[in-house]
Design an enzyme around this catalytic site. Sequence first.
Site, PDB file in Angstrom:
ATOM      1  N   LYS A  11      62.919   4.386 143.801  1.00  0.00           N
ATOM      2  CA  LYS A  11      62.470   5.513 144.638  1.00  0.00           C
ATOM      3  C   LYS A  11      61.091   5.227 145.260  1.00  0.00           C
ATOM      4  CE  LYS A  11      65.182   9.000 142.128  1.00  0.00           C
ATOM      5  NZ  LYS A  11      65.147  10.367 141.530  1.00  0.00           N
ATOM      6  N   TYR A  51      72.350  13.537 148.133  1.00  0.00           N
ATOM      7  CA  TYR A  51      72.137  14.493 147.048  1.00  0.00           C
ATOM      8  C   TYR A  51      72.876  15.814 147.293  1.00  0.00           C
ATOM      9  CZ  TYR A  51      68.607  11.692 144.608  1.00  0.00           C
ATOM     10  OH  TYR A  51      67.957  10.725 143.868  1.00  0.00           O
ATOM     11  N   PHE A  59      65.160  22.735 143.556  1.00  0.00           N
ATOM     12  CA  PHE A  59      64.315  21.580 143.856  1.00  0.00           C
ATOM     13  C   PHE A  59      64.863  20.723 144.997  1.00  0.00           C
ATOM     14  CE2 PHE A  59      67.125  20.421 140.282  1.00  0.00           C
ATOM     15  CZ  PHE A  59      67.765  19.306 140.813  1.00  0.00           C
ATOM     16  N   ARG A  87      71.705   3.446 132.924  1.00  0.00           N
ATOM     17  CA  ARG A  87      71.141   4.739 132.504  1.00  0.00           C
ATOM     18  C   ARG A  87      70.230   4.545 131.286  1.00  0.00           C
ATOM     19  NH1 ARG A  87      71.682   9.142 136.038  1.00  0.00           N
ATOM     20  NH2 ARG A  87      71.232  10.410 134.212  1.00  0.00           N
ATOM     21  N   THR A  93      65.881  11.797 132.713  1.00  0.00           N
ATOM     22  CA  THR A  93      65.460  12.276 134.044  1.00  0.00           C
ATOM     23  C   THR A  93      63.989  12.683 134.049  1.00  0.00           C
ATOM     24  OG1 THR A  93      67.704  13.120 134.358  1.00  0.00           O
ATOM     25  CG2 THR A  93      66.007  13.929 135.882  1.00  0.00           C
ATOM     26  N   ARG A 104      61.573   4.948 133.320  1.00  0.00           N
ATOM     27  CA  ARG A 104      60.910   6.219 133.629  1.00  0.00           C
ATOM     28  C   ARG A 104      59.706   6.464 132.712  1.00  0.00           C
ATOM     29  NH1 ARG A 104      66.506   9.420 135.125  1.00  0.00           N
ATOM     30  NH2 ARG A 104      66.308   9.300 137.394  1.00  0.00           N
ATOM     31  N   ASN A 114      60.454  10.303 139.797  1.00  0.00           N
ATOM     32  CA  ASN A 114      60.839   9.645 138.543  1.00  0.00           C
ATOM     33  C   ASN A 114      61.357   8.216 138.725  1.00  0.00           C
ATOM     34  OD1 ASN A 114      63.274  10.362 139.595  1.00  0.00           O
ATOM     35  ND2 ASN A 114      63.942  11.608 137.872  1.00  0.00           N
ATOM     36  N   HIS A 117      66.841   5.921 140.519  1.00  0.00           N
ATOM     37  CA  HIS A 117      68.112   6.641 140.456  1.00  0.00           C
ATOM     38  C   HIS A 117      69.161   5.685 139.923  1.00  0.00           C
ATOM     39  CE1 HIS A 117      71.721   8.884 141.633  1.00  0.00           C
ATOM     40  NE2 HIS A 117      72.187   7.706 142.018  1.00  0.00           N
ATOM     41  N   GLU A 128      78.636   6.312 145.666  1.00  0.00           N
ATOM     42  CA  GLU A 128      77.252   6.029 146.071  1.00  0.00           C
ATOM     43  C   GLU A 128      77.102   4.623 146.655  1.00  0.00           C
ATOM     44  OE1 GLU A 128      75.354   9.121 142.776  1.00  0.00           O
ATOM     45  OE2 GLU A 128      75.011   6.969 142.537  1.00  0.00           O
TER      46      GLU A 128
HETATM   47  P1  IDP Z   1      69.306  11.826 137.335  1.00  0.00           P
HETATM   48  O1  IDP Z   1      68.514  11.250 138.493  1.00  0.00           O
HETATM   49  O2  IDP Z   1      68.684  11.455 136.018  1.00  0.00           O
HETATM   50  O3  IDP Z   1      70.774  11.518 137.406  1.00  0.00           O
HETATM   51  P2  IDP Z   1      69.926  14.530 138.249  1.00  0.00           P
HETATM   52  O4  IDP Z   1      70.080  15.714 137.347  1.00  0.00           O
HETATM   53  O5  IDP Z   1      71.170  13.967 138.893  1.00  0.00           O
HETATM   54  O6  IDP Z   1      69.151  13.405 137.420  1.00  0.00           O
HETATM   55  O7  IDP Z   1      68.899  14.949 139.377  1.00  0.00           O
HETATM   56  C1  IDP Z   1      68.700  14.154 140.512  1.00  0.00           C
HETATM   57  C2  IDP Z   1      67.222  14.076 140.799  1.00  0.00           C
HETATM   58  O8  IDP Z   1      66.751  15.373 141.161  1.00  0.00           O
HETATM   59  C3  IDP Z   1      66.359  13.656 139.620  1.00  0.00           C
HETATM   60  O9  IDP Z   1      66.274  12.269 139.451  1.00  0.00           O
HETATM   61  C4  IDP Z   1      65.014  14.254 139.992  1.00  0.00           C
HETATM   62  O10 IDP Z   1      64.349  13.428 140.940  1.00  0.00           O
HETATM   63  C5  IDP Z   1      65.427  15.553 140.665  1.00  0.00           C
HETATM   64  N1  IDP Z   1      65.429  16.663 139.704  1.00  0.00           N
HETATM   65  C6  IDP Z   1      66.347  16.952 138.783  1.00  0.00           C
HETATM   66  N2  IDP Z   1      66.012  18.043 138.069  1.00  0.00           N
HETATM   67  C7  IDP Z   1      64.848  18.460 138.581  1.00  0.00           C
HETATM   68  C8  IDP Z   1      63.984  19.571 138.279  1.00  0.00           C
HETATM   69  O11 IDP Z   1      64.248  20.393 137.390  1.00  0.00           O
HETATM   70  N3  IDP Z   1      62.858  19.671 139.043  1.00  0.00           N
HETATM   71  C9  IDP Z   1      62.553  18.782 140.032  1.00  0.00           C
HETATM   72  N4  IDP Z   1      63.337  17.731 140.344  1.00  0.00           N
HETATM   73  C10 IDP Z   1      64.465  17.574 139.625  1.00  0.00           C
END
Ligand code: IDP
Length: 143
Positions: A11, A51, A59, A87, A93, A104, A114, A117, A128
């Site tokens: 990212k 997304y 968010f 993962r 996350t 992370r 973070n 992805h 994807e």
């Molecule tokens: P992942 O990237 O670990 O698969 P997902 O739940 O698919 O997590 O969420 C996608 C992305 O959205 C996350 O990597 C993060 O950047 C963002 N995200 C997820 N949950 C939150 C939140 O509660 N607040 C802000 N950003 C979030």
Amino acid sequence: MALERTFSIIKPDAVAKNVIGAIYNRFESAGLRIVASKMLHMSKEQAEGFYAEHKERPFFGALVDFMTSGPVMVQVLEGENAVIKNREIMGATNPAEAAAGTLRADYAVSIDENAVHGSDAPESAAREIAYFFSDEEICPRTR
Ligand code: IDP
């Protein structure tokens, strides 16, 4: 176990930190092979489409703004259990909850920014990968 593919993004925050090589080293050290790779700066439409499953989440706007804030590296990783392995390398996350030694934990500052992805299942990986790469751009292991 057959070889599996997963999709990965470094990212904008991690690209800005100049840790692309360090992150690639983690993938390779874990036995994953980079079989396609490119740098790009996502458009708003591209990030929104990628997304789309999060469209209704509070968010979503901030996520799209962040993902379009600078260049990213997108790559296809190939190896045994590539989806789960990636993962594990990434960590949770929320970096505050990510295990020590994960990407992370080491490179992310917040849940919004973070670092990486990674696809969460083989089905999402296929979708994807096809979102960013044509078949011709993927170079599977030959030996
Ligand atoms: P992942 O990237 O670990 O698969 P997902 O739940 O698919 O997590 O969420 C996608 C992305 O959205 C996350 O990597 C993060 O950047 C963002 N995200 C997820 N949950 C939150 C939140 O509660 N607040 C802000 N950003 C979030």
